[in-house]
Design a protein around this motif. Structure first.
Motif, PDB file in Angstrom:
ATOM      1  N   ARG A 209       0.875  -1.325  -0.149  1.00  0.00           N
ATOM      2  CA  ARG A 209       0.170   0.030  -0.068  1.00  0.00           C
ATOM      3  C   ARG A 209       0.749   1.127   0.024  1.00  0.00           C
ATOM      4  O   ARG A 209       0.643   2.329  -0.669  1.00  0.00           O
ATOM      5  N   LYS A 210       1.710   1.090   0.746  1.00  0.00           N
ATOM      6  CA  LYS A 210       2.949   2.384   0.953  1.00  0.00           C
ATOM      7  C   LYS A 210       3.457   2.432  -0.514  1.00  0.00           C
ATOM      8  O   LYS A 210       3.559   3.711  -0.954  1.00  0.00           O
ATOM      9  N   LYS A 211       3.969   1.402  -1.393  1.00  0.00           N
ATOM     10  CA  LYS A 211       4.580   1.718  -2.762  1.00  0.00           C
ATOM     11  C   LYS A 211       3.500   2.192  -3.671  1.00  0.00           C
ATOM     12  O   LYS A 211       3.880   3.084  -4.463  1.00  0.00           O
ATOM     13  N   ALA A 213       0.981   4.197  -2.877  1.00  0.00           N
ATOM     14  CA  ALA A 213       0.771   5.580  -2.767  1.00  0.00           C
ATOM     15  C   ALA A 213       2.008   6.300  -3.130  1.00  0.00           C
ATOM     16  O   ALA A 213       1.736   7.573  -3.815  1.00  0.00           O
ATOM     17  N   GLU A 214       3.033   6.000  -2.936  1.00  0.00           N
ATOM     18  CA  GLU A 214       4.455   6.609  -3.478  1.00  0.00           C
ATOM     19  C   GLU A 214       4.590   6.454  -5.028  1.00  0.00           C
ATOM     20  O   GLU A 214       4.891   7.596  -5.740  1.00  0.00           O
ATOM     21  N   ALA A 215       3.640   5.774  -5.763  1.00  0.00           N
ATOM     22  CA  ALA A 215       3.773   5.586  -7.028  1.00  0.00           C
ATOM     23  C   ALA A 215       2.344   6.339  -7.736  1.00  0.00           C
ATOM     24  O   ALA A 215       2.367   6.675  -8.877  1.00  0.00           O
ATOM     25  N   GLY A 216       1.705   6.957  -6.779  1.00  0.00           N
ATOM     26  CA  GLY A 216       0.732   7.649  -7.392  1.00  0.00           C
ATOM     27  C   GLY A 216      -0.640   6.858  -7.913  1.00  0.00           C
ATOM     28  O   GLY A 216      -1.368   7.260  -8.634  1.00  0.00           O
ATOM     29  N   SER A 218      -2.619   4.615  -5.998  1.00  0.00           N
ATOM     30  CA  SER A 218      -3.737   4.110  -5.154  1.00  0.00           C
ATOM     31  C   SER A 218      -5.187   4.188  -5.335  1.00  0.00           C
ATOM     32  O   SER A 218      -5.975   3.695  -5.124  1.00  0.00           O
TER      33      SER A 218
END
Length: 348
Positions: A209-211, A213-216, A218
């Motif tokens: 989930r963090k990855k 979000a970082e990749a835009g 989500s």
């Protein structure tokens, strides 16, 4: 007793032991960024210490050991160590195969040796989630470059009509997604696709989930904590499993759940280790690698779950074909392969 054969075996032992001990040095090189630093140019240990901020004496031993193993080049006239273009690609290039991550997996799984040894006596399982975090992080870092090189350019086009369907905007379920790299690769390649990733390991899903979000991503990629037998949703155009079906305690139940979840014209992309149905044909370096990993990771995880299966990493195509047929699928074919993986296309 043939002394020449004894010496030959001792030579094999020395090579194996040296490689085993060298695994720690490779991981140190990865953690400290030593390979990336050496890729900047040749250096003596003194110069390398200035470049990296690490202690010269430790670096001297590390550099010499790496050169002895063929992982680093050495020029006797100048006393400088360096990386060839090929070594740099494999060890330091972020777009390369990231071989040090494989050693991270190995060291991580070997931490469980006392528990695995006891499991030999008791027959009990040892779950994926019980391993050291280096196993999860290492697997993601090591497998991602291979998936990036093969999935979109080769594997998806090898499936009948799937590329066109995803380009138009399909729904994908990525089972056993781990840290989500495969899910994100699919979403990045196909901007109209939505991907639902799932894995039973909660810590991996949190990182996925963090990855995302970082990749835009989500908004198009979601993750849930669920097994391959319990993941949610139906009507998927594509279900993917990357190197995970053989790890499951009940792969038959997982296959049946995939059948329920697919759209009538949907496709199951099943990626498994490349193995022969004939046991002795797997007695080679790749087979040895997979059998060792299977002893510490795949079989213990399967035995930790309900179901009674323990396919292992070298199950072979015949075992997969039989399981898929029992789950109720009518079409099964080998769509693509690499020296390490086989890609199966499965349809209703």
């Amino acid at each position: 007793m043939d002394q020449e054969k004894v010496n030959e075996f001792l030579g094999r032992f020395v090579a194996d032991l040296a490689a085993t001990e060298a695994a720690g040095s490779v991981v140190i090189g990865q953690r400290l960024g030593l390979y990336r630093a050496l890729a900047e140019g040749p250096a003596t240990p003194e110069e390398f210490a200035e470049r990296t901020g690490c202690h010269r004496r430790y670096l001297t031993e590390w550099l010499r050991g790496q050169a002895a193993g063929g992982y680093v080049a050495y020029e006797p006239k100048t006393g400088r160590f360096s990386l060839t273009e090929e070594q740099a690609y494999c060890l330091a290039d972020p777009n390369g195969p990231n071989l040090p991550a494989a050693f991270l997996i190995a060291l991580g799984m070997l931490r469980a040796e006392p528990r695995i040894t006891e499991a030999f006596r008791t027959g009990e399982g040892f779950g994926w989630h019980e391993h050291h975090e280096d196993v999860f992080v290492g697997c993601d870092a090591f497998f991602r470059p291979g998936y990036a090189a093969e999935l979109i350019p080769h594997w998806i086009p090898a499936l009948d009509g799937v590329d066109e369907k995803l380009t138009a905007g399909g729904r994908v379920a990525d089972l056993g997604c781990g840290l989500g790299s495969s899910s994100l690769l699919l979403a990045e390649a196909y901007p109209r696709v939505t991907v639902a990733g799932s894995d039973y390991h909660a810590d991996s899903i949190a990182l996925a989930r963090k990855k995302a979000a970082e990749a835009g991503l989500s908004d198009r990629v979601s993750f849930e904590v669920a097994t391959a037998q319990t993941f949610t949703g139906t009507g998927y155009d594509l279900v993917t499993m990357f190197d995970c079906l053989h790890d499951m305690g009940d792969p038959l139940a997982a296959a049946r759940r995939v059948r329920e979840a697919l759209a009538p014209d949907g496709t199951w992309l099943l990626v498994e280790p490349n193995a022969s149905d004939t046991v002795e044909e797997n007695f080679n370096p790749v087979g040895r690698l997979y059998y060792s990993g299977s002893t510490f990771l795949c079989v213990p995880n399967a035995l930790s779950q309900p179901g009674g299966y323990a396919l292992g990493a070298q199950a072979g195509e015949a075992a997969m074909r039989e399981l898929i047929a029992e789950a109720g699928f009518s079409r099964f074919r080998r769509a693509a392969e690499t020296p390490f993986n086989v890609v199966y296309e499965v349809r209703l």
